[in-house]
Design a protein around this motif. Structure first.
Motif, PDB file in Angstrom:
ATOM      1  N   THR A 154       0.824  -1.016  -0.013  1.00  0.00           N
ATOM      2  CA  THR A 154       0.003   0.013   0.049  1.00  0.00           C
ATOM      3  C   THR A 154       0.905   1.361   0.146  1.00  0.00           C
ATOM      4  O   THR A 154       1.991   1.394   0.380  1.00  0.00           O
ATOM      5  CB  THR A 154      -1.000   0.043   1.102  1.00  0.00           C
ATOM      6  N   SER A 155       0.275   2.407  -0.370  1.00  0.00           N
ATOM      7  CA  SER A 155       0.879   3.320  -0.349  1.00  0.00           C
ATOM      8  C   SER A 155       0.276   4.461   0.652  1.00  0.00           C
ATOM      9  O   SER A 155       0.807   5.469   0.766  1.00  0.00           O
ATOM     10  CB  SER A 155       0.803   4.242  -1.736  1.00  0.00           C
ATOM     11  N   LYS A 156      -0.174   4.109   1.434  1.00  0.00           N
ATOM     12  CA  LYS A 156      -0.990   4.897   2.496  1.00  0.00           C
ATOM     13  C   LYS A 156      -0.587   4.814   3.927  1.00  0.00           C
ATOM     14  O   LYS A 156      -0.828   5.931   4.683  1.00  0.00           O
ATOM     15  CB  LYS A 156      -2.501   4.471   2.486  1.00  0.00           C
ATOM     16  N   ILE A 157       0.254   3.751   4.219  1.00  0.00           N
ATOM     17  CA  ILE A 157       0.760   3.915   5.419  1.00  0.00           C
ATOM     18  C   ILE A 157       2.368   3.017   5.315  1.00  0.00           C
ATOM     19  O   ILE A 157       2.505   2.275   4.502  1.00  0.00           O
ATOM     20  CB  ILE A 157       0.209   2.773   6.615  1.00  0.00           C
ATOM     21  N   ALA A 158       3.382   3.704   6.146  1.00  0.00           N
ATOM     22  CA  ALA A 158       4.376   3.169   6.140  1.00  0.00           C
ATOM     23  C   ALA A 158       5.245   2.856   7.464  1.00  0.00           C
ATOM     24  O   ALA A 158       6.406   2.207   7.626  1.00  0.00           O
ATOM     25  CB  ALA A 158       5.402   4.078   5.332  1.00  0.00           C
ATOM     26  N   SER A 159       4.324   3.111   8.454  1.00  0.00           N
ATOM     27  CA  SER A 159       4.953   2.983   9.836  1.00  0.00           C
ATOM     28  C   SER A 159       3.790   2.860  10.583  1.00  0.00           C
ATOM     29  O   SER A 159       2.543   3.177  10.594  1.00  0.00           O
ATOM     30  CB  SER A 159       5.646   4.191  10.228  1.00  0.00           C
ATOM     31  N   LEU A 160       4.217   2.596  12.341  1.00  0.00           N
ATOM     32  CA  LEU A 160       3.101   2.452  13.136  1.00  0.00           C
ATOM     33  C   LEU A 160       2.581   3.712  13.527  1.00  0.00           C
ATOM     34  O   LEU A 160       1.239   3.527  13.683  1.00  0.00           O
ATOM     35  CB  LEU A 160       3.791   1.730  14.455  1.00  0.00           C
ATOM     36  N   SER A 161       3.152   4.704  13.258  1.00  0.00           N
ATOM     37  CA  SER A 161       2.538   6.171  13.656  1.00  0.00           C
ATOM     38  C   SER A 161       1.632   6.353  12.558  1.00  0.00           C
ATOM     39  O   SER A 161       0.539   7.094  12.829  1.00  0.00           O
ATOM     40  CB  SER A 161       3.741   7.218  13.630  1.00  0.00           C
ATOM     41  N   ASP A 162       1.773   6.001  11.399  1.00  0.00           N
ATOM     42  CA  ASP A 162       0.870   6.042  10.112  1.00  0.00           C
ATOM     43  C   ASP A 162      -0.477   5.622  10.418  1.00  0.00           C
ATOM     44  O   ASP A 162      -1.477   6.056  10.448  1.00  0.00           O
ATOM     45  CB  ASP A 162       1.404   5.795   8.868  1.00  0.00           C
ATOM     46  N   LEU A 163      -0.313   4.142  11.006  1.00  0.00           N
ATOM     47  CA  LEU A 163      -1.306   3.303  11.300  1.00  0.00           C
ATOM     48  C   LEU A 163      -2.157   3.920  12.364  1.00  0.00           C
ATOM     49  O   LEU A 163      -3.270   3.678  12.575  1.00  0.00           O
ATOM     50  CB  LEU A 163      -0.863   1.857  11.560  1.00  0.00           C
ATOM     51  N   GLU A 164      -1.632   4.728  13.099  1.00  0.00           N
ATOM     52  CA  GLU A 164      -2.439   5.226  14.556  1.00  0.00           C
ATOM     53  C   GLU A 164      -2.964   6.488  14.226  1.00  0.00           C
ATOM     54  O   GLU A 164      -3.862   6.970  14.919  1.00  0.00           O
ATOM     55  CB  GLU A 164      -1.287   5.307  15.784  1.00  0.00           C
TER      56      GLU A 164
ATOM     57  N   LEU B  84     -12.561  14.381  14.003  1.00  0.00           N
ATOM     58  CA  LEU B  84     -11.780  14.387  15.201  1.00  0.00           C
ATOM     59  C   LEU B  84     -10.304  14.161  14.774  1.00  0.00           C
ATOM     60  O   LEU B  84      -9.963  13.706  13.618  1.00  0.00           O
ATOM     61  CB  LEU B  84     -12.089  13.829  16.307  1.00  0.00           C
ATOM     62  N   ASP B  85      -9.347  14.594  15.332  1.00  0.00           N
ATOM     63  CA  ASP B  85      -8.152  14.170  15.261  1.00  0.00           C
ATOM     64  C   ASP B  85      -7.845  12.495  14.991  1.00  0.00           C
ATOM     65  O   ASP B  85      -8.291  11.718  15.615  1.00  0.00           O
ATOM     66  CB  ASP B  85      -7.201  14.494  16.338  1.00  0.00           C
ATOM     67  N   PRO B  86      -7.248  12.249  13.706  1.00  0.00           N
ATOM     68  CA  PRO B  86      -7.368  10.714  13.334  1.00  0.00           C
ATOM     69  C   PRO B  86      -6.504  10.035  14.410  1.00  0.00           C
ATOM     70  O   PRO B  86      -6.847   8.639  14.848  1.00  0.00           O
ATOM     71  CB  PRO B  86      -6.516  10.608  12.144  1.00  0.00           C
ATOM     72  N   ALA B  87      -5.552  10.659  15.318  1.00  0.00           N
ATOM     73  CA  ALA B  87      -4.985   9.786  16.296  1.00  0.00           C
ATOM     74  C   ALA B  87      -5.906   9.519  17.558  1.00  0.00           C
ATOM     75  O   ALA B  87      -5.462   8.818  18.261  1.00  0.00           O
ATOM     76  CB  ALA B  87      -3.688  10.667  16.854  1.00  0.00           C
ATOM     77  N   ARG B  88      -7.184  10.061  17.333  1.00  0.00           N
ATOM     78  CA  ARG B  88      -7.760   9.802  18.967  1.00  0.00           C
ATOM     79  C   ARG B  88      -9.115   8.852  18.219  1.00  0.00           C
ATOM     80  O   ARG B  88      -9.934   8.564  18.979  1.00  0.00           O
ATOM     81  CB  ARG B  88      -8.499  11.236  19.089  1.00  0.00           C
TER      82      ARG B  88
ATOM     83  N   ARG C 266     -10.779   6.956  21.555  1.00  0.00           N
ATOM     84  CA  ARG C 266      -9.943   7.170  22.642  1.00  0.00           C
ATOM     85  C   ARG C 266     -10.941   7.720  23.777  1.00  0.00           C
ATOM     86  O   ARG C 266     -10.369   7.345  24.978  1.00  0.00           O
ATOM     87  CB  ARG C 266      -8.810   7.989  22.250  1.00  0.00           C
ATOM     88  N   ASP C 267     -11.825   8.567  23.555  1.00  0.00           N
ATOM     89  CA  ASP C 267     -12.554   9.269  24.649  1.00  0.00           C
ATOM     90  C   ASP C 267     -13.936   8.789  24.165  1.00  0.00           C
ATOM     91  O   ASP C 267     -14.481   9.997  23.458  1.00  0.00           O
ATOM     92  CB  ASP C 267     -12.145  10.494  24.838  1.00  0.00           C
ATOM     93  N   GLY C 268     -14.681   7.895  24.278  1.00  0.00           N
ATOM     94  CA  GLY C 268     -16.042   7.740  23.868  1.00  0.00           C
ATOM     95  C   GLY C 268     -16.928   8.519  24.520  1.00  0.00           C
ATOM     96  O   GLY C 268     -17.945   8.924  23.756  1.00  0.00           O
TER      97      GLY C 268
END
Length: 642
Positions: A89-99, A313-317, A332-334
């Motif tokens: 895939t071209s959309k993620i390359a690391s764990l931080s991208d996945l998060e 919201l922030d994708p990281a959340r 993360r905060d339901g």
């Protein structure tokens, strides 16, 4: 003697690696359930490629052919061999991208999984001078050939499940599979008004939604009308929370916007409930519960609300990697999301449609028309500055009995100011007012300041008939007044707690660790609800006090249900719901009864209150309080113009 089958030892099987083809077929079983699953994945990829026009071509409901054409960025020739590989895939390359996923697709397994159960070809071209033509990739052989194409990508999937015929037997008729494919595209279309969509089946155009120029709420309103019909938009209210949010989806903080159907538009099934998180269609229990709870004060029975809600919201959340089909998410905060969705929908529904064309109560000017005075001194006039009234004054207007008035006086609070002054010179609790002189000529029909018009009669002591610019308005006077009293009680009891009654013998019950922890953490909240629950041991709770109005109920069941709500949802939501149920009972006792004869002054007073009271379009039980009968409907009854 033969050994029983249950005691036979199964043969030992060695641990070994699975073949790549079988691995892909297992993945396909998770990702591809039916042709609509393939459509969803391919449209995801097209949107990620920046397409502004997507065309879907189907044959036999998608079983024979699924073709998705787009005008996106295309794929470079050097990257084509990797396009059909597993986890490429071209959309993620690391764990931080996945998060912090910001794209529709990200797993890199959809094309490989589809290729393992169907014949796949990929035709693509990028808009660069280095590659003046397109390339065609055969998924089965890997052969790559030059071909002509405009910039973009076309993916064709033929003979779905040909390699797994057992799966093919579970498919439904072509018409059913086609309906699922259209629904998959429709869900994408609702979230992307800027993209055009077209669906062809067996050479015929079956659905098309053109891209909407511009953006913001106007574009969304137009796309909703195109996809769901004009009726949805006409019976829905716009929402945007928080109110100072920008008119785009780029904000990192929590934002909720979209359209929520009015209670009258509710359906028997939950098939018109669309929820999106960062542009992705999801089925999330937090959002569903929050939206449903926002309707609980205005929805009748088991009807299901309709809405199209968008949460950003922030994708990281938010974790989107919790389900193979990406249909579920985890916040993360339901509680923050639950509270935001509920507040957004509640605020939108609170504005009465009967007063939607009038100014807010705090700024609306005095009415230009004054109804005639009653001979006993009752007057209806604009409220004087600084004059405030109690709910008991409403009871005075309708002449409720002493018992009902005493119920209402429990909630007397000088903080609530009426837009209009309801007074009765014949009641000891009222403020005496000078009568308004009755006009000597008929009054003109009120304009937009009074959407519910002026009262003209009362029908069977139950309904108020009023005349406005559109025609006839029919009002259920008990239901309308019940809502007015109920909303006032809610405002006046905001800072008080429910009265409780101690139990002579505490009711003990065996509790789970979660229930014990919730009881200890929410002691003050429980007291606000009129409940006293204490821990006797790590596994036992005791109910020592219950709300006075619920003293005859089962204290253990009451405590369990409240603790369960507190454990799942925001404490303020639980407190509000419990108090509202008590206040609804009080309001029902304090509202005007059927067969109570009202004067025109009293009828008009009720209409004006409805126009400035939140949620006045429905009574406390969710039934409508008024209906508009237009002149066209009346003319049709009498065949006028035919």
């Amino acid at each position: 003697m033969t050994t029983p089958p249950s005691t036979l030892q199964p043969p030992r099987r060695p641990i070994r690696e699975l073949p790549d083809e079988l691995i892909s077929q297992i993945a396909a079983g998770e990702v591809v359930e039916r042709p609509a699953s393939v459509v969803r994945e391919l449209v995801d990829n097209a949107l990620d490629a920046g397409a502004t026009q997507i065309t879907l071509r189907l044959q036999a409901g998608g079983v024979r052919l699924i073709g998705v054409e787009d005008n996106g960025s295309g794929i470079l020739r050097s990257e084509l061999p990797n396009a059909l590989k597993r986890h490429a895939t071209s959309k993620i390359a690391s764990l931080s991208d996945l998060e912090s996923v910001g794209t529709m697709g990200f797993r890199g397994e959809a094309l490989a999984a589809i290729c393992s159960i169907a014949e796949v070809s990929l035709l693509t071209r990028v808009d660069t001078a280095d590659e003046p033509h397109g390339w065609l990739l055969d998924g089965r052989s890997g052969e790559l050939q030059p071909t002509a194409r405009a910039p973009g990508t076309t993916v064709e999937v033929r003979e779905l499940f040909f390699a797994t015929p057992a799966r093919r037997k579970f498919l439904k008729t072509d018409a059913t599979e086609l309906a699922h494919c259209i629904e998959a595209v429709r869900r994408h279309a609702l979230a992307r008004p800027d993209v055009g969509f077209a669906i062809w089946h067996d050479g015929k155009l079956v659905a098309q939604w053109r891209a909407v120029a511009g953006g913001g709420m106007d574009a969304l309103r137009q796309r909703l009308a195109d996809v769901l019909g004009d009726d949805f938009v006409q019976q829905a209210v716009a929402l945007n929370w928080p109110l100072d949010a920008p008119d785009d989806a780029g904000a990192q903080r929590l934002r909720v916007w979209g359209f929520a159907g009015v209670p009258d538009a509710a359906r028997s099934r939950a098939d018109w409930q669309f929820a999106y998180v960062n542009g992705r269609y999801v089925r999330d229990k937090t959002i569903t519960h929050a939206a449903r709870s926002a309707y609980e004060d205005v929805l009748h029975g088991h009807r299901q609300p309709v809405y199209a809600l968008f949460v950003s919201l922030d994708p990281a959340r938010v974790d989107v990697n919790v389900h193979p089909t990406k249909i579920e998410v985890r916040f993360r905060d339901g509680r923050e999301v639950h509270q935001g969705v509920r507040h957004a929908v509640e605020a939108a529904l609170a504005v009465p449609r009967s007063g939607s064309t009038a100014e807010p109560a705090s700024t609306a000017p005095a009415p230009a028309w004054t109804p005639p005075a009653r001979q006993d001194g009752f007057a209806f006039r604009p409220r004087e500055p600084g004059v405030e009234h109690r709910v008991s004054d409403i009871a005075a207007l309708w002449g409720t009995g002493a018992g009902e008035a005493s119920i209402l006086r429990q909630a007397q609070d000088e903080r609530v100011a009426d837009r209009m002054d309801f007074t009765s010179g014949s009641h000891p609790n009222s403020v005496r007012a000078e009568p308004v002189v009755a006009p000597t000529h008929p009054q003109p029909l009120p304009t937009g300041d009074w959407p519910l018009g002026r009262a003209i009669a009362q029908l069977q002591g139950v309904y108020i008939l009023a005349e406005n610019t559109q025609g006839l308005v029919v009002v259920d006077m008990h239901a309308a007044h019940e809502r007015i009293v109920y909303e006032r009680l809610k405002q006046q009891l905001d800072d008080q707690q429910v009265a409780s009654q101690p139990l002579l013998i505490p009711a003990t019950f065996s509790a789970t660790p979660d229930e014990v922890a919730t009881a200890e953490d929410c002691t003050e909240v429980l007291k606000t609800l009129g409940l006293e629950v204490t821990a006797l041991s790590p596994r036992t709770l005791a109910v020592r006090a219950v709300p006075t109005t619920l003293a005859q109920g089962d204290p253990v069941e009451l405590a369990r249900s409240v603790l369960a709500e507190l454990g799942l949802h925001d404490a303020s939501t639980v407190v509000q719901r419990a108090r509202n149920e008590l206040l609804a009972t009080m309001a029902c006792h304090g509202a005007v009864r059927a067969n109570r004869r009202l004067t025109l002054d009293e009828m008009n007073a009720l209409l004006r209150q409805m126009e400035v009271t939140e949620r006045s379009d429905q009574c406390n039980h969710g039934r409508p309080t008024w209906r508009q009968v237009g002149m066209k409907e009346l003319d049709a009854l009498f065949l006028r113009g035919r």
